[in-house]
Write a protein that holds these residues in place. Structure first.
Motif, PDB file in Angstrom:
ATOM      1  N   LEU B 145     -11.452  85.797  56.411  1.00 14.62           N
ATOM      2  CA  LEU B 145     -11.500  85.473  57.842  1.00 14.62           C
ATOM      3  C   LEU B 145     -10.691  84.222  58.163  1.00 14.62           C
ATOM      4  O   LEU B 145     -10.580  83.318  57.336  1.00 14.62           O
ATOM      5  CB  LEU B 145     -12.946  85.271  58.281  1.00 14.62           C
ATOM      6  CG  LEU B 145     -13.681  86.554  58.647  1.00 14.62           C
ATOM      7  CD1 LEU B 145     -14.039  87.354  57.416  1.00 14.62           C
ATOM      8  CD2 LEU B 145     -14.929  86.237  59.431  1.00 14.62           C
ATOM      9  N   ASP B 146     -10.167  84.195  59.387  1.00  9.05           N
ATOM     10  CA  ASP B 146      -9.422  83.028  59.844  1.00  9.05           C
ATOM     11  C   ASP B 146     -10.394  81.929  60.261  1.00  9.05           C
ATOM     12  O   ASP B 146     -11.543  82.210  60.593  1.00  9.05           O
ATOM     13  CB  ASP B 146      -8.557  83.407  61.058  1.00  9.05           C
ATOM     14  CG  ASP B 146      -7.449  84.360  60.661  1.00  9.05           C
ATOM     15  OD1 ASP B 146      -6.953  84.234  59.530  1.00  9.05           O
ATOM     16  OD2 ASP B 146      -7.105  85.241  61.474  1.00  9.05           O
ATOM     17  N   PRO B 147      -9.885  80.683  60.307  1.00  9.71           N
ATOM     18  CA  PRO B 147     -10.774  79.595  60.745  1.00  9.71           C
ATOM     19  C   PRO B 147     -11.339  79.828  62.146  1.00  9.71           C
ATOM     20  O   PRO B 147     -12.417  79.350  62.476  1.00  9.71           O
ATOM     21  CB  PRO B 147      -9.855  78.366  60.737  1.00  9.71           C
ATOM     22  CG  PRO B 147      -8.776  78.715  59.776  1.00  9.71           C
ATOM     23  CD  PRO B 147      -8.583  80.203  59.860  1.00  9.71           C
ATOM     24  N   SER B 148     -10.585  80.565  62.971  1.00 14.45           N
ATOM     25  CA  SER B 148     -11.083  80.796  64.335  1.00 14.45           C
ATOM     26  C   SER B 148     -12.162  81.885  64.380  1.00 14.45           C
ATOM     27  O   SER B 148     -12.819  82.068  65.402  1.00 14.45           O
ATOM     28  CB  SER B 148      -9.929  81.197  65.247  1.00 14.45           C
ATOM     29  OG  SER B 148      -9.314  82.360  64.724  1.00 14.45           O
ATOM     30  N   ASP B 149     -12.342  82.606  63.279  1.00 19.60           N
ATOM     31  CA  ASP B 149     -13.375  83.646  63.254  1.00 19.60           C
ATOM     32  C   ASP B 149     -14.749  83.014  62.993  1.00 19.60           C
ATOM     33  O   ASP B 149     -14.835  81.943  62.406  1.00 19.60           O
ATOM     34  CB  ASP B 149     -13.087  84.643  62.110  1.00 19.60           C
ATOM     35  CG  ASP B 149     -11.837  85.462  62.383  1.00 19.60           C
ATOM     36  OD1 ASP B 149     -11.597  85.799  63.554  1.00 19.60           O
ATOM     37  OD2 ASP B 149     -11.096  85.755  61.429  1.00 19.60           O
ATOM     38  N   PRO B 150     -15.798  83.699  63.418  1.00 17.97           N
ATOM     39  CA  PRO B 150     -17.152  83.146  63.178  1.00 17.97           C
ATOM     40  C   PRO B 150     -17.573  83.321  61.725  1.00 17.97           C
ATOM     41  O   PRO B 150     -18.394  84.168  61.397  1.00 17.97           O
ATOM     42  CB  PRO B 150     -18.030  83.952  64.140  1.00 17.97           C
ATOM     43  CG  PRO B 150     -17.296  85.207  64.396  1.00 17.97           C
ATOM     44  CD  PRO B 150     -15.838  84.950  64.194  1.00 17.97           C
ATOM     45  N   ARG B 151     -17.001  82.529  60.841  1.00 19.09           N
ATOM     46  CA  ARG B 151     -17.269  82.643  59.401  1.00 19.09           C
ATOM     47  C   ARG B 151     -18.739  82.380  59.060  1.00 19.09           C
ATOM     48  O   ARG B 151     -19.324  83.072  58.227  1.00 19.09           O
ATOM     49  CB  ARG B 151     -16.423  81.633  58.633  1.00 19.09           C
ATOM     50  CG  ARG B 151     -14.947  81.969  58.572  1.00 19.09           C
ATOM     51  CD  ARG B 151     -14.195  80.748  58.080  1.00 19.09           C
ATOM     52  NE  ARG B 151     -12.859  81.062  57.636  1.00 19.09           N
ATOM     53  CZ  ARG B 151     -11.963  80.132  57.324  1.00 19.09           C
ATOM     54  NH1 ARG B 151     -12.265  78.863  57.396  1.00 19.09           N
ATOM     55  NH2 ARG B 151     -10.760  80.475  56.925  1.00 19.09           N
ATOM     56  N   HIS B 152     -19.302  81.347  59.732  1.00 16.35           N
ATOM     57  CA  HIS B 152     -20.688  80.982  59.402  1.00 16.35           C
ATOM     58  C   HIS B 152     -21.638  82.147  59.611  1.00 16.35           C
ATOM     59  O   HIS B 152     -22.664  82.247  58.954  1.00 16.35           O
ATOM     60  CB  HIS B 152     -21.149  79.806  60.264  1.00 16.35           C
ATOM     61  CG  HIS B 152     -20.482  78.527  59.876  1.00 16.35           C
ATOM     62  ND1 HIS B 152     -19.852  77.702  60.766  1.00 16.35           N
ATOM     63  CD2 HIS B 152     -20.346  77.948  58.671  1.00 16.35           C
ATOM     64  CE1 HIS B 152     -19.344  76.674  60.129  1.00 16.35           C
ATOM     65  NE2 HIS B 152     -19.626  76.794  58.863  1.00 16.35           N
TER      66      HIS B 152
END
Lengths: 512, 338
Positions: B145-152
């Motif tokens: 996932l990209d940093p802008s995606d809701p990774r958490h």
């Protein structure tokens, strides 16, 4: 980062560092943390914070030097100078001080106004730097205090920089006073479990109000007010009514979080709310709502105007015709002007000018027509202190506040016109019931908000009666305390609006 | 004073532990159950699996591990998952291998040559929600996932699922899960004619990031001594899409991996007139034929031993019986496009 998970980690790390270093170095941890926070959240626009800090720091020193020079010169030349010479010298130094103060205030507010007026300028891409309204008012308040000789100018730039940039309060206030806040940074704070716990409770309470009540209501309010076609007037009225709750939950929730975090560091910030919707008049409301801003306006705008020569001249002129009018008309003018400023503090727009004028005119009329209202009270044998009249007063205040919010809820004249027109021409009260489910909030959501507001109301009634809730909780058995803490955490985690299913609204007052 | 501090500390520990338990329980109740239902049987299996199947929904509908158990006595799990792209498959395999060591891994390659790392958050949640938090899972999330995606939200899915409080039903508390070992049944059919394709390779498809992940997958599996097989499910494709999938033969040759393309193979295993659910997926009838074919293929080509009769695999027999009881005699219905 503002109030995100990363922010909580940042606070935890800072707390750890704060209580690990030597106590005389604790302020350095706060300064480094505050600057890191601001640089991370507002990298480019940090330059405005630097300009304001540098300008007010050196300005205050210069003002104090001028005052000292004035005093010492008069003392030295006490025997030599005539009364006229003393007066002329005093006037000359005071003029210099006034000019310096005016220049700094103009530059500081000028920078702020550029951002507040950006939509009228060819720089609409500008973004209001985080907390600019708050740090500008706070540092100008300090400068005026030094100008008046009420506080001593800070000579350590880093000490002063911490006062301006202290991270918990820079996002949305409260606007703190130098004499109340500054010394706390340099006191020695020991790790106090009770204090940390108390701060944590306040933070959790604010988080509950923000995530469970405010952000849930925001979904409905935004849908109704941003809908360009056909929400019935009755739904608009409901939305404005709920917007009052949303705004209060959002702003006071945010302030509770800020104060809670600050308390964990042993720093007590100014109160900003005192249960405003228990106010029975608009005047009382402004003593309870956004207290730090209204006090600032009172001390640095209202009083200077009320003590001015022009005011005195106008008052005496009118008093010759009518003593009551001589007292209330000039005060009314000052009220309208100061509330106009409060409106402009939010934004230079029709919405906030109308909001300011509305509150100003209500304040002015309340004073001017007071004899008439007293006459009515006498005619109908009305006791203003009776419970019924207090309830009536609260309802009236709520309605007047709601009308003011109607100006600002969409943020534009067209929006106001559209909503006003729906209320006048298409009220359709029954559509509150038939249409309410057309919007994103379900009855379950309204139930959650309802229960949240009832809990909040009960707490507020207790507080109004002088009960200190956190002290009361602290006195309970530990199992009860933990159950209550776990309960509020679980309620917020489950019923809070966060995560990507819905983007939580930014703090409304973070935008100012 | 000291005893007071110890008491306060002990209280805090008890309080935090109780709170953590409450959050975990709430998290279990509120989570979306589709990942739990599909993968729980994998985590409950006490023996190592013989074969693992990976890929997109094409794979999920084509291999029935319970039938393979009944026919060959080998254990397998079907990790095929909606819209799964090859980078997600790479990390799904890495996560799965932390819990079992199969002898063979079969990868369905209909997503070969796709440029994106994942199609949507839903499919990634479905693939990874059931895997407990681990370093591999963290790496998977941060890599895919990209940093802008809701990774958490992938690491702590409570962040997204807490909103389900308003839609909870009794099923959310029952913790029922599918015993089909990842397979999903489909009882619909669409009549197709088997298309003919002119064999062409889309060279550009071999240069995509997804293929880089497929190559990494093969290299890492082979380094562990795990055999790899590529398959492509029967589909009704455009010439261009088939040319892209044909490019998988380049990777297969590069790593000496067998590649069974059911769409273009000479002797068609399924009947396109009755065994396809839609243009991309087979129905239960097609799956039965493909599972049978793959079972024979795996038994003939790999050193797999039958566990039939082994008491520690008794659960597989009961699951198979249950599957038969629930599915035998269900007539196929015509698929209607939504």
């Amino acid at each position: 980062m503002v109030y995100s998970f990363s922010f909580l980690v940042f606070v935890a790390v800072l707390l750890l560092a704060y209580y690990s270093v030597f106590k005389n170095h604790q302020w350095i941890v706060l300064l480094v943390g505050s600057l890191a926070f601001y640089l991370y959240t507002t990298p480019i626009y940090s330059v405005f914070l630097v300009i304001t800090t540098v300008m007010t720091f050196f300005g205050a020193i210069k003002l104090e030097q001028l005052s000292d020079f004035q005093k010492s010169s008069i003392k030295e030349n006490k025997e030599i100078w005539s009364k006229e010479e003393k007066k002329a010298f005093k006037g000359m130094v005071s003029k210099k001080k006034r000019i310096l103060l005016t220049i700094i205030v103009t530059i500081a507010f000028g920078m702020l106004m550029v951002f507040k007026c950006k939509k009228y300028l060819p720089y609409s891409w500008l973004i209001l730097p985080l907390g600019m309204s708050f740090y500008t008012f706070q540092s100008i308040g300090y400068l005026i205090d030094v100008y008046r000789g009420d506080v001593k100018a800070e000579r350590n730039f880093l000490h002063y920089a911490l006062f301006v940039s202290y991270f918990p309060q820079i996002v949305q206030g409260p606007i703190n006073r130098f004499d109340k806040l500054h010394h706390q940074f340099f006191e020695r704070h020991s790790l106090d479990f009770v204090q940390i716990r108390s701060g944590l409770w306040l933070f959790l309470w604010g988080l509950f109000k923000k995530l469970v009540i405010a952000d849930r209501l925001a979904i409905f309010v935004n849908e109704i007010t941003e809908h360009t076609d056909a929400p019935a007037g009755s739904l608009v009225v409901v939305a404005v009514f709920l917007f009052n709750i949303e705004l209060y939950a959002d702003f006071s929730g945010g302030i509770d979080m800020v104060r809670g975090i600050s308390e964990m560091f042993g720093i007590r910030l100014a109160e900003n709310f005192n249960r405003p919707f228990f106010a029975t008049t608009i005047g009382e409301y402004w003593h309870r709502w956004h207290i730090s801003l209204s006090n600032w306006i009172r001390d640095y705008v209202f009083y200077p105007l009320a003590l001015s020569k022009t005011y005195a001249r106008l008052s005496s002129k009118l008093s010759k015709k009518n003593a009551h009018l001589g007292r209330t008309i000039p005060a009314g003018f000052v009220s309208v002007f100061t509330f106009l400023l409060i409106g402009l503090w939010h934004e230079l727009s029709f919405a906030y000018i109308a909001y300011g004028l509305w509150h100003g005119f209500i304040m002015a009329s309340a004073q001017i027509f007071e004899p008439f209202f007293s006459f009515l009270d006498r005619c109908f044998s009305i006791d203003r202190d009776s419970y019924a009249m207090k309830l009536f007063g609260r309802a009236r205040t709520w309605i007047l506040i709601s009308i003011g919010e109607l100006f600002t809820i969409t943020g534009s004249f067209n929006g106001f016109q559209r909503l006003f027109s729906r209320i006048i021409h298409n009220f359709s009260w029954y559509r509150v019931i038939t249409d309410i489910e057309m919007y994103s909030l379900t009855y379950k959501d309204f139930f959650v908000v309802g229960v949240g507001v009832i809990i909040w109301y009960v707490v507020s009634v207790k507080q109004e009666k002088g009960v200190h809730i956190r002290e009361r909780i602290a006195a309970q058995p530990w199992l009860f305390r933990y159950a209550l803490t776990a309960g509020i955490i679980m309620i917020t985690l489950i019923f809070g609006i966060y995560g990507s299913s819905y983007n939580a609204d930014d703090f409304i007052y973070g935008g100012f | 004073m000291k005893s007071k501090s110890i008491k306060a500390f002990a209280q805090a520990v008890v309080g935090i532990v109780l709170l953590a338990m409450m959050v975990m329980y709430a998290s279990k109740v509120l989570e979306r159950k589709d990942a739990y239902e599909k993968y729980e049987a994998f985590f409950r299996e006490e023996n190592d699996f013989d074969v693992l199947f990976f890929g997109s929904s094409n794979m999920q509908l084509m291999i029935n591990p319970l039938q393979m158990w009944d026919e060959c006595g080998i254990t397998s799990y079907n990790f095929g998952n909606t819209s799964e792209r090859l980078p997600v498959t790479y990390w799904t395999i890495k996560n799965a291998l932390e819990y079992t060591t199969p002898k063979v891994v079969v990868i369905e390659v209909s997503q070969y040559g796709q440029t994106e790392k994942y199609k949507d958050m839903y499919s990634v949640h479905l693939a990874w929600d059931r895997f407990p938090l681990s370093l591999t899972k963290v790496k998977a999330v941060y890599d895919t996932l990209d940093p802008s995606d809701p990774r958490h939200e992938l690491l702590f899915d409570f962040i997204i699922y807490h909103d389900r409080w308003s839609e909870l039903t009794a099923d959310d508390f029952s913790r029922n899960y599918s015993k089909l070992r990842g397979y999903a049944t489909n009882h619909e059919y669409t009549v197709f004619e088997r298309p003919e394709y002119e064999f062409r390779i889309d060279e550009a498809a071999t240069q995509t990031e997804g293929v880089t992940y497929l190559e990494k997958t093969v290299e890492e599996l082979q380094a562990k001594g795990i055999q790899v097989v590529f398959v492509h499910s029967p589909e009704v494709n455009s010439e261009d899409k088939q040319a892209r999938i044909n490019a998988a033969s380049v990777t297969a040759q590069k790593y000496n991996v067998p590649f069974i393309d059911f769409t273009v193979m000479d002797n068609c295993v399924i009947d396109y007139a009755t065994d396809m659910s839609d243009a991309d997926h087979v129905n239960i009838q097609g799956a039965t034929k493909l599972t049978h074919y793959m079972g024979e293929y795996l038994m003939q080509n790999y050193a797999l031993e039958s566990h039939a009769g082994d008491a520690s695999y008794a659960d597989w027999n009961s699951s198979y019986e249950q599957f038969r009881a629930e599915n035998d005699g269900i007539a196929l219905t015509e698929h209607i496009e939504e």
